[in-house]
Write a protein that holds these residues in place. Structure first.
Motif, PDB file in Angstrom:
ATOM      1  N   VAL A   1       2.577   4.656  36.690  1.00  0.00           N
ATOM      2  CA  VAL A   1       1.679   4.381  37.806  1.00  0.00           C
ATOM      3  C   VAL A   1       0.320   4.044  37.208  1.00  0.00           C
ATOM      4  O   VAL A   1      -0.274   4.868  36.510  1.00  0.00           O
ATOM      5  N   VAL A   2      -0.147   2.829  37.433  1.00  0.00           N
ATOM      6  CA  VAL A   2      -1.446   2.392  36.933  1.00  0.00           C
ATOM      7  C   VAL A   2      -2.441   2.477  38.082  1.00  0.00           C
ATOM      8  O   VAL A   2      -2.258   1.835  39.120  1.00  0.00           O
ATOM      9  N   GLU A   3      -3.480   3.268  37.895  1.00  0.00           N
ATOM     10  CA  GLU A   3      -4.526   3.412  38.900  1.00  0.00           C
ATOM     11  C   GLU A   3      -5.829   2.916  38.296  1.00  0.00           C
ATOM     12  O   GLU A   3      -6.306   3.474  37.300  1.00  0.00           O
ATOM     13  N   ALA A   4      -6.384   1.873  38.885  1.00  0.00           N
ATOM     14  CA  ALA A   4      -7.570   1.265  38.286  1.00  0.00           C
ATOM     15  C   ALA A   4      -8.415   0.595  39.356  1.00  0.00           C
ATOM     16  O   ALA A   4      -7.891  -0.045  40.272  1.00  0.00           O
ATOM     17  N   ALA A   5      -9.726   0.758  39.216  1.00  0.00           N
ATOM     18  CA  ALA A   5     -10.695   0.002  40.006  1.00  0.00           C
ATOM     19  C   ALA A   5     -11.316  -1.008  39.053  1.00  0.00           C
ATOM     20  O   ALA A   5     -12.138  -0.648  38.205  1.00  0.00           O
ATOM     21  N   VAL A   6     -10.883  -2.259  39.143  1.00  0.00           N
ATOM     22  CA  VAL A   6     -11.265  -3.277  38.170  1.00  0.00           C
ATOM     23  C   VAL A   6     -11.639  -4.557  38.899  1.00  0.00           C
ATOM     24  O   VAL A   6     -11.246  -4.786  40.046  1.00  0.00           O
ATOM     25  N   THR A   7     -12.392  -5.405  38.207  1.00  0.00           N
ATOM     26  CA  THR A   7     -12.747  -6.697  38.782  1.00  0.00           C
ATOM     27  C   THR A   7     -11.572  -7.662  38.743  1.00  0.00           C
ATOM     28  O   THR A   7     -11.331  -8.408  39.688  1.00  0.00           O
ATOM     29  N   LYS A   8     -10.822  -7.622  37.645  1.00  0.00           N
ATOM     30  CA  LYS A   8      -9.670  -8.513  37.505  1.00  0.00           C
ATOM     31  C   LYS A   8      -8.638  -7.842  36.621  1.00  0.00           C
ATOM     32  O   LYS A   8      -8.992  -7.180  35.637  1.00  0.00           O
ATOM     33  N   ALA A   9      -7.368  -8.001  36.966  1.00  0.00           N
ATOM     34  CA  ALA A   9      -6.264  -7.475  36.165  1.00  0.00           C
ATOM     35  C   ALA A   9      -5.353  -8.640  35.798  1.00  0.00           C
ATOM     36  O   ALA A   9      -4.789  -9.293  36.680  1.00  0.00           O
ATOM     37  N   VAL A  10      -5.225  -8.903  34.504  1.00  0.00           N
ATOM     38  CA  VAL A  10      -4.414 -10.018  34.017  1.00  0.00           C
ATOM     39  C   VAL A  10      -3.119  -9.448  33.449  1.00  0.00           C
ATOM     40  O   VAL A  10      -3.142  -8.697  32.468  1.00  0.00           O
ATOM     41  N   CYS A  11      -2.004  -9.809  34.072  1.00  0.00           N
ATOM     42  CA  CYS A  11      -0.686  -9.308  33.659  1.00  0.00           C
ATOM     43  C   CYS A  11       0.227 -10.477  33.314  1.00  0.00           C
ATOM     44  O   CYS A  11       1.382 -10.542  33.743  1.00  0.00           O
ATOM     45  N   VAL A  12      -0.276 -11.426  32.551  1.00  0.00           N
ATOM     46  CA  VAL A  12       0.504 -12.596  32.168  1.00  0.00           C
ATOM     47  C   VAL A  12       1.568 -12.175  31.153  1.00  0.00           C
ATOM     48  O   VAL A  12       1.251 -11.578  30.121  1.00  0.00           O
ATOM     49  N   ARG A  13       2.821 -12.441  31.470  1.00  0.00           N
ATOM     50  CA  ARG A  13       3.976 -12.111  30.621  1.00  0.00           C
ATOM     51  C   ARG A  13       4.103 -10.605  30.354  1.00  0.00           C
ATOM     52  O   ARG A  13       4.712 -10.196  29.368  1.00  0.00           O
ATOM     53  N   THR A  14       3.549  -9.807  31.190  1.00  0.00           N
ATOM     54  CA  THR A  14       3.741  -8.362  31.066  1.00  0.00           C
ATOM     55  C   THR A  14       5.189  -8.024  31.405  1.00  0.00           C
ATOM     56  O   THR A  14       5.758  -8.565  32.349  1.00  0.00           O
ATOM     57  N   ARG A  15       5.781  -7.124  30.617  1.00  0.00           N
ATOM     58  CA  ARG A  15       7.174  -6.739  30.833  1.00  0.00           C
ATOM     59  C   ARG A  15       7.224  -5.320  31.387  1.00  0.00           C
ATOM     60  O   ARG A  15       6.723  -4.376  30.766  1.00  0.00           O
ATOM     61  N   TRP A  16       7.849  -5.185  32.559  1.00  0.00           N
ATOM     62  CA  TRP A  16       8.017  -3.883  33.195  1.00  0.00           C
ATOM     63  C   TRP A  16       9.490  -3.505  33.044  1.00  0.00           C
ATOM     64  O   TRP A  16      10.343  -3.969  33.800  1.00  0.00           O
ATOM     65  N   SER A  17       9.791  -2.675  32.049  1.00  0.00           N
ATOM     66  CA  SER A  17      11.170  -2.304  31.751  1.00  0.00           C
ATOM     67  C   SER A  17      11.616  -1.077  32.525  1.00  0.00           C
ATOM     68  O   SER A  17      12.701  -0.539  32.257  1.00  0.00           O
ATOM     69  N   SER A  18      10.805  -0.616  33.440  1.00  0.00           N
ATOM     70  CA  SER A  18      11.167   0.489  34.311  1.00  0.00           C
ATOM     71  C   SER A  18      10.337   0.355  35.584  1.00  0.00           C
ATOM     72  O   SER A  18       9.508  -0.550  35.706  1.00  0.00           O
ATOM     73  N   THR A  19      10.580   1.227  36.529  1.00  0.00           N
ATOM     74  CA  THR A  19       9.836   1.154  37.781  1.00  0.00           C
ATOM     75  C   THR A  19       8.344   1.350  37.524  1.00  0.00           C
ATOM     76  O   THR A  19       7.946   2.116  36.647  1.00  0.00           O
ATOM     77  N   ALA A  20       7.528   0.657  38.294  1.00  0.00           N
ATOM     78  CA  ALA A  20       6.082   0.725  38.086  1.00  0.00           C
ATOM     79  C   ALA A  20       5.365   0.504  39.405  1.00  0.00           C
ATOM     80  O   ALA A  20       5.865  -0.172  40.308  1.00  0.00           O
ATOM     81  N   THR A  21       4.179   1.088  39.491  1.00  0.00           N
ATOM     82  CA  THR A  21       3.312   0.919  40.655  1.00  0.00           C
ATOM     83  C   THR A  21       1.896   0.647  40.172  1.00  0.00           C
ATOM     84  O   THR A  21       1.375   1.378  39.322  1.00  0.00           O
ATOM     85  N   LEU A  22       1.298  -0.406  40.688  1.00  0.00           N
ATOM     86  CA  LEU A  22      -0.107  -0.713  40.404  1.00  0.00           C
ATOM     87  C   LEU A  22      -0.910  -0.383  41.654  1.00  0.00           C
ATOM     88  O   LEU A  22      -0.796  -1.070  42.672  1.00  0.00           O
ATOM     89  N   ARG A  23      -1.701   0.670  41.589  1.00  0.00           N
ATOM     90  CA  ARG A  23      -2.596   1.039  42.684  1.00  0.00           C
ATOM     91  C   ARG A  23      -4.006   0.649  42.257  1.00  0.00           C
ATOM     92  O   ARG A  23      -4.581   1.240  41.344  1.00  0.00           O
ATOM     93  N   LEU A  24      -4.550  -0.369  42.913  1.00  0.00           N
ATOM     94  CA  LEU A  24      -5.775  -0.995  42.434  1.00  0.00           C
ATOM     95  C   LEU A  24      -6.830  -1.038  43.527  1.00  0.00           C
ATOM     96  O   LEU A  24      -6.541  -0.889  44.719  1.00  0.00           O
ATOM     97  N   ARG A  25      -8.063  -1.278  43.071  1.00  0.00           N
ATOM     98  CA  ARG A  25      -9.191  -1.523  43.963  1.00  0.00           C
ATOM     99  C   ARG A  25     -10.033  -2.647  43.366  1.00  0.00           C
ATOM    100  O   ARG A  25     -10.207  -2.721  42.151  1.00  0.00           O
ATOM    101  N   TYR A  26     -10.546  -3.527  44.225  1.00  0.00           N
ATOM    102  CA  TYR A  26     -11.445  -4.633  43.875  1.00  0.00           C
ATOM    103  C   TYR A  26     -10.775  -5.723  43.040  1.00  0.00           C
ATOM    104  O   TYR A  26     -11.403  -6.723  42.730  1.00  0.00           O
ATOM    105  N   ALA A  27      -9.550  -5.583  42.651  1.00  0.00           N
ATOM    106  CA  ALA A  27      -8.975  -6.402  41.586  1.00  0.00           C
ATOM    107  C   ALA A  27      -8.424  -7.724  42.095  1.00  0.00           C
ATOM    108  O   ALA A  27      -7.843  -7.807  43.175  1.00  0.00           O
ATOM    109  N   GLY A  28      -8.593  -8.753  41.265  1.00  0.00           N
ATOM    110  CA  GLY A  28      -7.826  -9.977  41.387  1.00  0.00           C
ATOM    111  C   GLY A  28      -6.715  -9.914  40.352  1.00  0.00           C
ATOM    112  O   GLY A  28      -6.982  -9.756  39.158  1.00  0.00           O
TER     113      GLY A  28
END
Length: 625
Positions: free
Chosen positions: A284-311
């Protein structure tokens, strides 16, 4: 009266040696720095490689440190070899180069002060190394150092750069509360035990590129004032960034997380880069960020992105298991209680914006409460299996009227790719005139209508599978629009679609169909008044049709004659309205009409119920569950 040796001028009091906190050497009663030359030479001559030394609080010059290390130099390994070393509180003036010394016992530097650069590059600590509270005014070099025991850097202050590149920490290490004013370089370092950087502050850039954390990696409450680079790092143990703050970029590109149940909550005033990273375990990724770049990111298991402000950019992301991207409605909770501060983030709406799904496989993707206004869907795989939950907002068609002949665009949900295509089309047709569509980025070519129709069709199916029929209607409208503008389709099909669009907005614009229906009824009423209603109304009791006594067919109703204006009477209007309404709704045909009136009624029965059906269909499309 004159002054003698050892007396102060005019006082007669003795002048002793300057005060010194250094540990006395042997039985001499003075520290190494304050021994006489003969005593110092005798002491250094008595040392052998591997000897224990105790010089706590001793002030060292470069020459004195060099003399000490020379006396401890082991010819077999060509570097100083020291047993237990006590340099607690020592003060080193100028540079301090330990020449890759080998410490076979504990090494104590707690509270020491280094006024210049210090080098322990290539040094080997066979036991524990204590550097808590040390003050480094210049560069502190620990490159390629080996820490085989525990390493303690509690509350250490690095006034210059801190170099730990390629160093090896075989035991646990603690940098809790340390301060790095310059750059901190831990590139290619190896941490076999736990690495604790809790509450550490990095004023300059911090580099942990290609670093390997085999134990727990703790960065709780850590503050990065410059850029933070963890590119290619490997986190094999628990990874903790609770309350970490990044004022610049936070780069985790090509990093690998083998065990990170929760990454964050953290804040990043710039860009959180996870491109090419691999998450091998549920996270579980919890982040308040301006931008989150996940180009070619590999999720080999279940995942949750809980974000604020992010593109969020998910271009070419590999989703082997379900991934949820959700907007956190409230600030995150800090480990010590309260909320994670977000002062460095831009003021405004903390909504999460998806910027791109190009190349990603959406079969395992769920989006919850996100803004899809600027999202690029071209090239997304299995887009029809995308799950949209909560309030997901798409772009809208331009509001208001544009052009010399004012045109009003139908208000509906749109994709940014259609904005780009229409902006190019409108700019080519009407150069320099506003059109309200978002232009494409420089150097990019928007998809053609045929490709856009596929995108709309797949998103429509996704919404329909989620039982969201009303919003799916907008994507059906977009699909039909792209089919109508597709130059590769047959012209007859495009003309048919144009008619369908003009009459009822593809069965989705009830107001348009009702306007056409009212117009058709008005035309029917007018034509009936002028040519369809007979000139004479049958007398009461006079039957229409064949004469029962003579068995001869009755004469056709007389067509009206005279000026057209005289036919526009209230009586004829009332009869015409009755005929028109009956032909649309009740389908009755009891009124006497002229031959022209019969054909007018036939045309009315053919067209007006169709328009009424389109209006009902449009209303049904908006209220259907």
């Amino acid at each position: 009266m004159g002054t003698g040796p050892g007396t102060g001028p005019g006082t007669g009091t003795a002048v002793g040696p300057p005060p010194c906190d250094g540990t006395p050497v042997g039985e001499h009663g003075a520290c190494l720095a304050h021994l006489t030359d003969a005593d110092r030479a005798a002491y250094l001559a008595s040392l052998a490689p591997g000897a224990d030394v105790d010089h706590r609080g001793t002030p060292f010059t470069q020459e004195l440190l060099t003399a000490l290390l020379t006396a401890l130099r082991d010819p077999a390994i060509r570097r100083p070899r020291i047993g237990t070393a006590r340099f607690d509180g020592a003060r080193f003036a100028g540079g301090a180069d330990f020449g890759g010394a080998c410490f076979t016992g504990d090494a104590w530097f707690s509270g020491a002060r280094f006024a210049g650069d210090m080098s322990l590059s290539g040094a080997e600590f066979a036991a524990d190394a204590w550097f808590q509270g040390v003050r480094f005014a210049g560069t502190a070099g620990f490159g390629a150092a080996q820490f085989r025991g525990s390493a303690w850097f509690h509350d250490t202050r690095f006034g210059g750069d801190g170099w730990f590149g390629s160093s090896r920490f075989h035991g646990a290490c603690w940098f809790t509360g340390a301060r790095f004013r310059g750059r901190a370089r831990f590139g290619a370092a190896r941490f076999a035990g736990d690495a604790r950087f809790n509450d550490t502050r990095f004023q300059g850039d911090a580099y942990f590129t290609v670093t390997r954390f085999s134990g727990a990696a703790g960065f709780d409450g850590t503050e990065f004032r410059g850029s933070a680079g963890f590119g290619g790092a490997q986190f094999s143990g628990q990874t903790l960034f609770h309350g970490a703050r990044f004022a610049g970029n936070a780069r985790f590109d090509m990093a690998r997380f083998d065990e990170a149940p929760v990454l964050g909550p953290l804040t990043c005033a710039d860009t959180l880069v996870l491109s090419g990273a691999v998450f091998a375990a549920p996270v579980v990724v919890e982040a308040a960020v301006t931008k989150a770049v996940c180009v070619r990111t590999r999720w080999s298991s279940t995942a949750t992105l809980r974000l604020r402000y992010a593109g969020v950019d998910l271009t070419d992301a590999v989703l082997e298991y379900p991934l949820t991207v959700a907007a956190a409605p409230a600030p995150f909770t800090a480990p010590e209680g309260g909320t994670v501060p977000e002062a460095e983030l831009p003021d405004g709406d903390p909504a999460v914006r998806i910027l791109s799904l190009t190349g990603a496989d959406a079969a395992h993707l769920t989006l919850n409460d996100v803004d899809l206004t600027a999202c690029r869907f071209s090239g997304t795989l299995h887009l029809d299996q995308l799950r949209l939950e909560g309030r997901c907002v798409f772009g809208r068609s331009p509001a208001g009227r544009t052009g010399i002949l004012p045109r009003r665009w139908a208000r509906r949900s749109t994709l940014v790719e259609e904005h780009h295509w229409r902006a190019g089309r409108e700019s080519g047709r009407r150069p320099g005139r506003p059109h309200g569509w978002e232009p494409p980025p420089d150097g990019t070519r928007p998809p053609e209508p045929a490709a856009l129709a596929v995108l709309y069709r797949q998103l429509r199916k996704s919404l329909e599978d989620g039982k969201n029929e009303p919003d799916a209607a907008d994507f059906y409208y977009g699909e039909m629009e792209m089919r109508r503008h597709d130059p590769t389709r047959a012209s007859a099909e495009r003309r048919l679609l144009t008619t369908y669009w003009a009459l009822s907005g593809y069965g989705l614009r009830a107001s348009r169909a009702v306007c056409w229906l009212l117009g058709a009824i008005s035309v029917t009423v007018l034509t009936l008044m002028l040519w369809g209603i007979p000139a004479a109304v049958p007398e009461p009791g006079q039957a229409a049709g064949p004469d029962r006594e003579s068995a001869q067919p009755a004469a056709e109703p007389a067509a009206p004659d005279g000026p057209l204006a005289e036919r526009l009477t209230t009586e004829r209007w009332e009869r015409s309205v009755r005929v028109a309404i009956n032909s649309v709704v009740f389908r009755s045909a009891e009124a006497e009409l002229t031959t022209a009136g019969v054909y007018i009624e036939m045309a009315s029965r053919l067209t007006e119920p169709l328009l009424l059906g389109l209006a009902v269909l449009a209303v049904r499309g908006r209220v259907k569950r």
